[in-house]
Every structure is written in C-alpha cells, then in structure tokens.
Design a protein around this motif. Structure first.
Motif, PDB file in Angstrom:
ATOM      1  N   GLU A   1       0.637  -1.383   0.233  1.00 24.43           N
ATOM      2  CA  GLU A   1      -0.192   0.097   0.131  1.00 24.43           C
ATOM      3  C   GLU A   1       1.234   1.573   0.220  1.00 24.43           C
ATOM      4  OE1 GLU A   1      -3.203   1.951   3.076  1.00 24.43           O
ATOM      5  OE2 GLU A   1      -3.460   0.812   2.741  1.00 24.43           O
TER       6      GLU A   1
ATOM      7  N   VAL B   1       1.379   5.772   0.315  1.00 28.37           N
ATOM      8  CA  VAL B   1      -0.125   6.203   1.115  1.00 28.37           C
ATOM      9  C   VAL B   1       0.086   7.630  -0.189  1.00 28.37           C
ATOM     10  CG1 VAL B   1      -0.608   7.909   2.770  1.00 28.37           C
ATOM     11  CG2 VAL B   1       0.508   5.241   2.913  1.00 28.37           C
TER      12      VAL B   1
ATOM     13  N   HIS C   1      -0.971  10.880  -0.571  1.00 29.77           N
ATOM     14  CA  HIS C   1      -1.021  11.828   0.641  1.00 29.77           C
ATOM     15  C   HIS C   1      -0.809  12.957   0.242  1.00 29.77           C
ATOM     16  CE1 HIS C   1      -2.602  14.884   3.305  1.00 29.77           C
ATOM     17  NE2 HIS C   1      -3.826  13.756   3.672  1.00 29.77           N
TER      18      HIS C   1
ATOM     19  N   TYR D   1      -1.188   6.203  10.358  1.00 30.52           N
ATOM     20  CA  TYR D   1      -3.115   6.092  10.558  1.00 30.52           C
ATOM     21  C   TYR D   1      -3.415   4.962   9.303  1.00 30.52           C
ATOM     22  CZ  TYR D   1      -7.382   7.831  10.163  1.00 30.52           C
ATOM     23  OH  TYR D   1      -8.386   8.254   9.289  1.00 30.52           O
ATOM     24  N   GLU D   2      -2.380   4.910   7.998  1.00 32.07           N
ATOM     25  CA  GLU D   2      -3.210   4.201   7.159  1.00 32.07           C
ATOM     26  C   GLU D   2      -2.519   2.501   7.726  1.00 32.07           C
ATOM     27  OE1 GLU D   2      -4.829   4.721   4.829  1.00 32.07           O
ATOM     28  OE2 GLU D   2      -4.762   6.395   4.878  1.00 32.07           O
TER      29      GLU D   2
ATOM     30  N   ARG E   1      -5.694   1.147   9.915  1.00 29.47           N
ATOM     31  CA  ARG E   1      -7.036   0.757   9.896  1.00 29.47           C
ATOM     32  C   ARG E   1      -7.563  -0.292   9.618  1.00 29.47           C
ATOM     33  NH1 ARG E   1      -9.649   4.240   7.019  1.00 29.47           N
ATOM     34  NH2 ARG E   1      -7.659   5.305   5.866  1.00 29.47           N
TER      35      ARG E   1
ATOM     36  N   VAL F   1       3.133  -1.289   4.459  1.00 29.22           N
ATOM     37  CA  VAL F   1       2.227   0.739   3.960  1.00 29.22           C
ATOM     38  C   VAL F   1       4.113   1.366   3.854  1.00 29.22           C
ATOM     39  CG1 VAL F   1       1.148   1.941   5.430  1.00 29.22           C
ATOM     40  CG2 VAL F   1       0.717  -0.100   5.552  1.00 29.22           C
TER      41      VAL F   1
END
Length: 214
Positions: A4, A6, A8, A41-42, A45, A183
């Motif tokens: 994953e 991120v 952002h 934060y991700e 989840r 991540v």
C-alpha cells in the motif's frame, strides 16, 4: 502480500524534504517522526478492536477500544528506532519489541544479532518498522522471525521501497501463511549496484544518527 502506497500530499511533501541532501540530522529525525505518524494512520486501519461501553456526560454509549492481546510494534535496529515514536504516538498502549538485524554488504543477506520480544506471539498483530525496503532480505527475515513466534498478522511500515525489494519480499515469503502488508510513502525507481534505493534518500540510519567511527 499487499503493498500500500500512501497517496497524500502531506506524505509527499515530507518525503521530498527527507530526500534532500541539505536536510540535516535533527530535521531528518523530526520529519521521519511526522511522516511515520501519517503512515501509521493508514497502517493501523485494520487494527483489532472490541466493543466497549462508556458513559458520556450526556448518556451511555458503546464505542471501541484496542482488543487484547495488544498489538506489538517492532523496530528493526538501528534505523527503525527513528520510526518508533511516530508509531507509538498512535498506538500508545501497544507493546514494543526490538529486533537487531544486520545486512552483509557483500551478500546482502540479513542475520539477527539481538532480540527482545515475547516468547509467544500467538494471536498478535505486529507492526514492523524499518525505513527502507531495499533488497527485502532484512524485512523478510524479521517477518519470518515473528511468524515463528506465533504472530498471525504483520504490517511493515517503511518510508521507501524499491520494486526489486517488493518482488524479493514476496518470493521470500512464499509459504508464509499469515497476512502481510507493506505500507510505504513511495515505491522508487530501482536499486543501484550497492543495494541502495534510487533516487531514495541515502542511508536512513546514518542520516538519523550520524556515521559511527570504526
């Protein structure tokens, strides 16, 4: 295995500043801490929770809290220590374990030189933190170590990854029968002949803590 990235603008902004050779250690440490909090934060989840009843100032209600056994955060020494605060900021009740792993610069293979972990990780979610997923050997060895102790769900949080490292990690983990997620803030172009990520950000451990004299 799932990767994953991120996506952002704040993640991209902080990563850009981390990459710059003009960013000195004190700022690098601060930026790493901030970036890891965003990645965490991700990464959390799917952290396990359970229902929990409380009384608000107005009325009773049901919320959630982290389920037992609590998650375990595992920094890989030494560079992973620079990511620890960013993780436990979001998981203050998590336990922390440590894995000391070193990569042979000739063979690029990883070996364990120290560990401080519970002997039984059955039913535990583990969050491994290591700045760079380069060749994949160190992270694979860490994940296998945790699985051997009983961990049943593992998320690795990395600042950067290389395509070769992602592919190698998937090969190394063939036959590992637990969910593994990586991540990261970015998957870069490639590895160079020395096993460094390009364009990367250099040696994360040295940039966090300086270069130790022999």
């Amino acid at each position: 295995m799932r990767i994953e990235v991120v996506d952002h603008p704040l993640v991209a902004h902080k990563l850009t500043k981390l990459r710059s050779h003009e960013t000195h250690s004190a700022t690098f440490r601060s930026l790493t801490d901030e970036l890891v909090t965003l990645l965490a934060y991700e990464a959390t989840r799917d952290v396990r929770v359970e229902e929990h009843g409380i009384e608000t100032p107005v009325a009773p209600t049901t919320g959630v809290r982290l389920a037992d056994p609590k998650p375990l955060v595992v920094p890989i020494l030494r560079a992973g220590l620079g990511m620890l605060d960013g993780m436990v900021r979001l998981l203050p009740t998590a336990e922390v374990g440590f894995l000391g792993m070193v990569r042979n610069e000739d063979t690029l293979e990883a070996s364990t030189y120290a560990e401080r972990l519970p002997s039984d990780l059955s039913g535990r979610q583990c969050y491994v933190v290591d700045p760079m997923l380069a060749t994949g050997g160190t992270l694979a060895a860490a994940i296998k170590f945790l699985v051997a102790r009983g961990a049943d769900d593992i998320t690795a949080v990395c600042l950067l990854a290389a395509p070769e490292g992602c592919d190698a990690l998937e090969r190394y983990l063939e036959g590992v029968d637990v969910p593994v997620t990586v991540v990261t803030a970015a998957v870069d172009e490639r590895l160079n002949e020395h096993g460094y990520i390009v364009p990367g950000l250099g040696d994360a451990g040295d940039r966090l803590y300086g270069i130790a004299n022999d």
